[in-house]
Design a protein around this motif. Sequence first.
Motif, PDB file in Angstrom:
ATOM      1  N   PHE A 475       0.726  -4.519  -6.793  1.00 25.17           N
ATOM      2  CA  PHE A 475       2.076  -4.054  -6.480  1.00 25.17           C
ATOM      3  C   PHE A 475       3.057  -5.214  -6.571  1.00 25.17           C
ATOM      4  O   PHE A 475       2.754  -6.356  -6.219  1.00 25.17           O
ATOM      5  N   VAL A 476       4.258  -4.899  -7.050  1.00 26.29           N
ATOM      6  CA  VAL A 476       5.325  -5.892  -7.179  1.00 26.29           C
ATOM      7  C   VAL A 476       6.283  -5.789  -6.001  1.00 26.29           C
ATOM      8  O   VAL A 476       6.727  -6.785  -5.438  1.00 26.29           O
ATOM      9  N   THR A 477       6.607  -4.538  -5.626  1.00 32.49           N
ATOM     10  CA  THR A 477       7.485  -4.310  -4.471  1.00 32.49           C
ATOM     11  C   THR A 477       6.862  -3.219  -3.613  1.00 32.49           C
ATOM     12  O   THR A 477       6.199  -2.301  -4.123  1.00 32.49           O
ATOM     13  N   ALA A 478       7.084  -3.297  -2.306  1.00 26.88           N
ATOM     14  CA  ALA A 478       6.606  -2.273  -1.372  1.00 26.88           C
ATOM     15  C   ALA A 478       7.464  -2.332  -0.113  1.00 26.88           C
ATOM     16  O   ALA A 478       7.032  -2.814   0.934  1.00 26.88           O
ATOM     17  N   SER A 479       8.696  -1.866  -0.232  1.00 29.39           N
ATOM     18  CA  SER A 479       9.611  -1.915   0.908  1.00 29.39           C
ATOM     19  C   SER A 479      10.178  -0.529   1.155  1.00 29.39           C
ATOM     20  O   SER A 479      10.385   0.254   0.239  1.00 29.39           O
ATOM     21  N   ALA A 480      10.403  -0.237   2.415  1.00 35.18           N
ATOM     22  CA  ALA A 480      10.988   1.041   2.813  1.00 35.18           C
ATOM     23  C   ALA A 480      11.663   0.860   4.156  1.00 35.18           C
ATOM     24  O   ALA A 480      11.162   0.149   5.024  1.00 35.18           O
ATOM     25  N   THR A 481      12.804   1.521   4.328  1.00 32.29           N
ATOM     26  CA  THR A 481      13.556   1.441   5.581  1.00 32.29           C
ATOM     27  C   THR A 481      13.173   2.555   6.532  1.00 32.29           C
ATOM     28  O   THR A 481      12.917   2.332   7.708  1.00 32.29           O
ATOM     29  N   SER A 482      13.091   3.768   6.030  1.00 32.53           N
ATOM     30  CA  SER A 482      12.786   4.894   6.904  1.00 32.53           C
ATOM     31  C   SER A 482      11.308   4.919   7.246  1.00 32.53           C
ATOM     32  O   SER A 482      10.447   4.518   6.456  1.00 32.53           O
ATOM     33  N   LEU A 483      10.982   5.385   8.458  1.00 31.46           N
ATOM     34  CA  LEU A 483       9.601   5.458   8.897  1.00 31.46           C
ATOM     35  C   LEU A 483       8.786   6.387   8.016  1.00 31.46           C
ATOM     36  O   LEU A 483       7.623   6.118   7.707  1.00 31.46           O
ATOM     37  N   SER A 520       2.722 -13.229  -3.500  1.00 27.89           N
ATOM     38  CA  SER A 520       2.952 -14.373  -2.616  1.00 27.89           C
ATOM     39  C   SER A 520       3.598 -15.451  -3.463  1.00 27.89           C
ATOM     40  O   SER A 520       2.935 -16.147  -4.218  1.00 27.89           O
ATOM     41  N   GLY A 521       4.917 -15.580  -3.366  1.00 25.67           N
ATOM     42  CA  GLY A 521       5.627 -16.472  -4.264  1.00 25.67           C
ATOM     43  C   GLY A 521       5.565 -15.924  -5.664  1.00 25.67           C
ATOM     44  O   GLY A 521       5.927 -14.773  -5.923  1.00 25.67           O
ATOM     45  N   SER A 522       5.047 -16.710  -6.599  1.00 26.43           N
ATOM     46  CA  SER A 522       4.920 -16.262  -7.987  1.00 26.43           C
ATOM     47  C   SER A 522       3.509 -15.763  -8.296  1.00 26.43           C
ATOM     48  O   SER A 522       3.214 -15.435  -9.439  1.00 26.43           O
TER      49      SER A 522
END
Length: 782
Positions: A475-483, A520-522
């Motif tokens: 995975f490159v991104t894994a962000s979410a604001t809502s629960l 983790s970093g690059s």
Amino acid sequence: MKSVIVNLILTTALWAVCPVGAQQWANERVHDRVAPTEEAPHISFAGKQSMKKQLFRSTSASVTADFSCQSTGSAVTVWEEDFDDGAEGWTLTDAEDIVWELKSTTGDKAFSAIDPDDTQSLFIKGPDQIFKRGIATATSPQLDVPANAMLKGYVGFSQNMDNYCRLHISVSTDAFATSELLWNSGDENGEKPWRWHEFAVSLEKYAGQQVQIRFTYTAGSDDDMNVGGYVGDFTIDGLQITGVEAVDQVEVATGEEIAFADMSTGDPTAWQWSFPGGTPETSTEQNPRVYYTRDGVYDVTLTVSNADGSDTKTRTAFVKVTGVAPVAHILPPATFRYSETRLPMVAPLVGVQYHDNSTGYPTSWQWTFGGVSPESYAQVTSNEENPVVAYNFLHQQSVNLQVANEHGESEDATDVSVEYSGLITNFEPGDQPTTFDMEDWGTFPGTNTIGITAYAEKFSKPSRPILVFGAYVYFVTASATSLTDQIADVGVHLYTSENGLPGKKLDSTWWRVFELDTPSGSTMVGTAFEFNPKVIDDEFFIVVDGIPEKNDSVDVSFAMADFRDHGNTAYMYKDDQWVDVSTYFPAGANHTSYLIMPSIVHSVMSPIPTDRGPLVVGKEAGTSKYPFFSIYGYETPIESSADWCRVVGQPNGLTLDTLLVSYDRLPDGIDERVATLTINDSISTYDIKVTQSVNGVSAVEAVAQAPATLCPSVFDQEVTVQLPEDSRRLMVVDEKGREWYSRELSDVERQVTVDASGWAPGTYFFRVLGNREVIVVKGVKR
């Protein structure tokens, strides 16, 4: 491949007289490509009717065999339309905001590049607003269809607009109360930007009938309700209906398909074709398709029959085939790659098969393999088309193929990784992990608003059966604001392959979005999804789903390879179907692989040495030693097909074991008997054939023979090996099968001192190869 269609016209009695509707056909305007001149006059209706009488001949009482081919020399145009004189006879039905028009094409879209005399084409374009989308049709006048007819023409459009609109071509015999879809722009492949697409579809089933052809501007792939199309445009030109006439010979290249068709009279009910040298060589179809792989001139024979009799027609030297020089290409035993080297990964010790994937039909093959011979750095050659080899050495090994035929020769070379187990990938050397920004629609592969709900990575059939333990997804991104998005379950699944697409789900595992690992970093970090180990011996898929739909607060994506022009292994689930990624994105950005790495282990079971033949023993009862390697161990007891033969003792717990094969005395009056020992490692099986014969060698002597010994068995700098009689070779390998020492032995040598000062600490196996057995002794380097 290019297709030459050989059509043989099945004539009927329908046209013994001019049919009803012929006058209407005569009165319809025929649009010729050039104005009337002495050099190029209009073809009169009488001329076309005469031609039609040739194509629709009346039948006689008995059958008469005949055939021809639809090639450049045999095609007969019975109707054509290029719209240069307008669209007289056509019924053009517009939508509210979508209008058919006659338009001169210019620049890159000019049809004059195909027909220099062309002046205009039939054109339609949808509105830019989605709420104005609609459906519009253009319907031809009534057209007469000869036997084995083809509808041909050109449609200009961009496949990048397929989401928004499509053009359908359909045919009907009843004013479209019913109809058949002949062509769909959504099925076209190749370059995505606007270009002229040539089509050719069969009207064979409508022979002797009158039909109408309809072009329909309609919904694209994103319109499940079929409300209609918008945005995209289509240009139509160069329409023809063609029949065939007799020719003396058809010329094709090797591999070029010929579609034969029946021209017999008398209503035959059975057909028997003979194509010496062709593929296939015989057929009972009325209109078979055949190709040839070797240069030459070939006869074709057709026998037709019905209740009144039969007739045979042979055309001598009817097919002339000319080949080309081959282009060599190696197809490895498996095409997925070892993650550490990104080279095709194959199993060691056991037989794996290479395939010649060359073009041009070579007639000779010269393969060269490194790592196959028991001797270090020696190479093994083969003249087989698809050889089977067993690797004696691990890691990177070379493969070379030279092919030739009478037109020339070619060469291909590759390296493979010979490995017992590891992570596999479809990333090629040079591929860089990335994602594709779809701007307002999201990220590919990842969160999006265009209805992509799952992603699948295809892996080839392994060179040997494997166990799949799980997979890493990067995975490159894994962000979410809502629960709700944070706790969304992202799933990874193991699927079988059915018809080249994900089939049956075998196992699954999930992580929530907030639990996914990201770089983790690059440095890319894989998230491990573990399976209950599953046996795989065919093509398979790893599927990723559960990624939340794109919104302002969620961003989940995983890596893929840079787009490339070959080697697509990536699929996506969209609009309730699996879609090949290479057919979706614009040209030049339409092939890729996802950064998904399954963890596998090969089933490797093999006697030592690998080329050891079946076990042959004498008539007296005894026990024979059979050195055997299994990377994954083996189940006990070992199954035997006969009570008189069995494996005694217990496994030693190591990958290399010495099986003790015990057998009873051969009964008097029996010269020979055979038993099969079946070894199972839970992934696959291996059969050991044991033959007991009055002419066999007694195993009592072999067991009694003095074994090899090490002095000392735990050593630092050097170790001395005491050898039994008849020793002919000494090899030393480590626990991973890597060779550290090899030497041929003379007849009189009874001991060898080996310099082990450069060896790494660990366990080593000293293999002493004799004339009738292999003795394995274990030692430890401190």
